[in-house]
Design a protein around this motif. Structure first.
Motif, PDB file in Angstrom:
ATOM      1  N   PRO A  49       1.495   2.910  -0.450  1.00  0.00           N
ATOM      2  CA  PRO A  49       2.603   2.437   0.370  1.00  0.00           C
ATOM      3  C   PRO A  49       3.767   3.405   0.295  1.00  0.00           C
ATOM      4  O   PRO A  49       3.812   4.294  -0.545  1.00  0.00           O
ATOM      5  N   SER A  50       4.744   3.200   1.152  1.00  0.00           N
ATOM      6  CA  SER A  50       5.907   4.084   1.184  1.00  0.00           C
ATOM      7  C   SER A  50       6.891   3.754   0.076  1.00  0.00           C
ATOM      8  O   SER A  50       7.784   4.543  -0.214  1.00  0.00           O
ATOM      9  N   ASP A  51       6.737   2.580  -0.530  1.00  0.00           N
ATOM     10  CA  ASP A  51       7.667   2.142  -1.564  1.00  0.00           C
ATOM     11  C   ASP A  51       6.934   2.036  -2.892  1.00  0.00           C
ATOM     12  O   ASP A  51       6.386   0.988  -3.212  1.00  0.00           O
ATOM     13  N   PRO A  52       6.861   3.103  -3.676  1.00  0.00           N
ATOM     14  CA  PRO A  52       6.101   3.066  -4.934  1.00  0.00           C
ATOM     15  C   PRO A  52       6.758   2.145  -5.962  1.00  0.00           C
ATOM     16  O   PRO A  52       7.979   1.978  -5.975  1.00  0.00           O
ATOM     17  N   PHE A  53       5.933   1.545  -6.807  1.00  0.00           N
ATOM     18  CA  PHE A  53       6.461   0.672  -7.851  1.00  0.00           C
ATOM     19  C   PHE A  53       6.748   1.473  -9.111  1.00  0.00           C
ATOM     20  O   PHE A  53       6.235   2.579  -9.313  1.00  0.00           O
ATOM     21  N   GLU A  54       7.541   0.892  -9.985  1.00  0.00           N
ATOM     22  CA  GLU A  54       7.818   1.474 -11.295  1.00  0.00           C
ATOM     23  C   GLU A  54       7.687   0.369 -12.333  1.00  0.00           C
ATOM     24  O   GLU A  54       8.552  -0.502 -12.444  1.00  0.00           O
ATOM     25  N   ARG A  82       4.326  -7.887  -7.868  1.00  0.00           N
ATOM     26  CA  ARG A  82       5.662  -8.254  -8.342  1.00  0.00           C
ATOM     27  C   ARG A  82       6.068  -9.566  -7.695  1.00  0.00           C
ATOM     28  O   ARG A  82       5.984  -9.724  -6.482  1.00  0.00           O
ATOM     29  N   GLY A 127       2.434   4.274  -7.782  1.00  0.00           N
ATOM     30  CA  GLY A 127       3.560   3.967  -8.640  1.00  0.00           C
ATOM     31  C   GLY A 127       3.450   4.668  -9.968  1.00  0.00           C
ATOM     32  O   GLY A 127       2.619   5.549 -10.172  1.00  0.00           O
ATOM     33  N   LYS A 148      -1.490   0.151  -5.250  1.00  0.00           N
ATOM     34  CA  LYS A 148      -0.269   0.774  -4.760  1.00  0.00           C
ATOM     35  C   LYS A 148       0.007   2.020  -5.585  1.00  0.00           C
ATOM     36  O   LYS A 148      -0.406   2.124  -6.740  1.00  0.00           O
TER      37      LYS A 148
END
Length: 303
Positions: A266-271, A136, A188, A186
């Protein structure tokens, strides 16, 4: 091809190729050898006189067979060929890939797709989660979805940032080799419209803009093709592409006439949600070459 001012041809590619010559001219032995030895091309003769309806039907049957029925017709058999046509070269590319992880049809739901201009279209939106190469930036979001067990081919999706269109991303797409390694695996989710797209394009002007001018002008040198060194030039380069994406995978075909895996999540998944026009490319996982590419601006459900 036609003599003097006009003609049809298309550069052969390493795929299914057919060369149809008019009975009035024989291909040079060296040209015939090159077609068969280097490209595995089929070489046939036909009579283009009187509109060439039979020749058109034969060409359509050849394209239909080599694209598994996705493109049943490349030329209109009801529209006569120019009687001066001397040669038609056909090329097809066919791709069928099942997802490495299929989308669950039970998760496909109707959702809004915002087209350019503000109009909204209800589409069948496929959804799935997993770990995929993702990136991103301030200008776009990109993700790769692999095909097959080994992921030898993959679908690259590039979604413009809100406020930008696919055309605005042309400079970014041209620099793909510079940023493609930034795609990192990642966790997501991906939401992608189910669609079938078909495009028929005349490529004369785009090819001229790319620098291929002499081939369309008087004095073009195609003397290495046919006996008698006829004065030929291209008059038409026509391409038809069909691409279908659904829960099981992607099927694509093109006919031209010139007549990952890996890292811990990662701890912050993408969408990634393709709910507005986006760019896509089917790419070879080894060479990185784009086999098919395009812009989806109005998804039409192929189911």
């Amino acid at each position: 091809m036609r003599p003097a001012r006009r003609g049809w041809s298309q550069p052969a590619a390493k795929s299914d190729v057919d060369d149809v010559h008019d009975v009035r001219r024989e291909p040079l032995p060296s040209y015939r050898k090159t077609l068969q030895a280097d490209y595995g091309a089929e070489l046939e003769t036909a009579d283009f006189a009187g509109g060439g309806a039979e020749a058109a039907e034969r060409m359509n049957r050849w394209v239909d067979r080599h694209t598994e029925g996705m493109i049943p017709q490349i030329v209109d058999s009801n529209e006569p060929l120019d009687p001066e046509t001397l040669a038609v070269l056909l090329n097809t590319v066919y791709f069928k890939g099942g997802w490495q992880d299929e989308f669950d049809p039970a998760r496909t739901e109707q959702a809004a797709f915002a087209m350019d201009g503000g109009e909204r279209l209800d589409v069948a939106m496929m959804q799935r989660g997993g770990s995929y190469p993702h990136l991103r930036t301030e200008r776009f979001e990109a993700v790769r979805l692999p095909y097959g067990l080994k992921g030898g081919y993959r679908l690259l999706l590039v979604l413009p940032a809100r406020g930008l269109g696919v055309d605005d991303l042309l400079p970014d797409l041209e620099r793909y080799e510079e940023w493609q390694d930034e795609l990192q695996a990642k966790a997501g989710s991906v939401a992608l419209p189910r669609f079938k797209a078909a495009v028929r394009s005349v490529l004369n002007e785009p090819l001229r803009q790319l620098g291929m001018r002499q081939a369309f002008a008087p004095g073009a040198d195609f003397g290495g093709m046919l006996e008698g060194s006829p004065d030929l030039q291209l008059s038409l380069v026509l391409q038809q592409v069909v691409l279908e994406v659904n829960e099981k995978g992607t099927e694509a075909a093109a006919a031209t006439l010139m007549a990952e895996g890996g890292a811990a999540p990662p701890s912050d998944p993408f969408e990634f949600r393709a709910d507005r026009p986006f760019f896509l490319a089917i790419e070879d996982g080894v060479s990185g070459a784009w086999l098919f590419l395009g812009r989806i601006g109005r998804p039409a459900d192929g189911a």
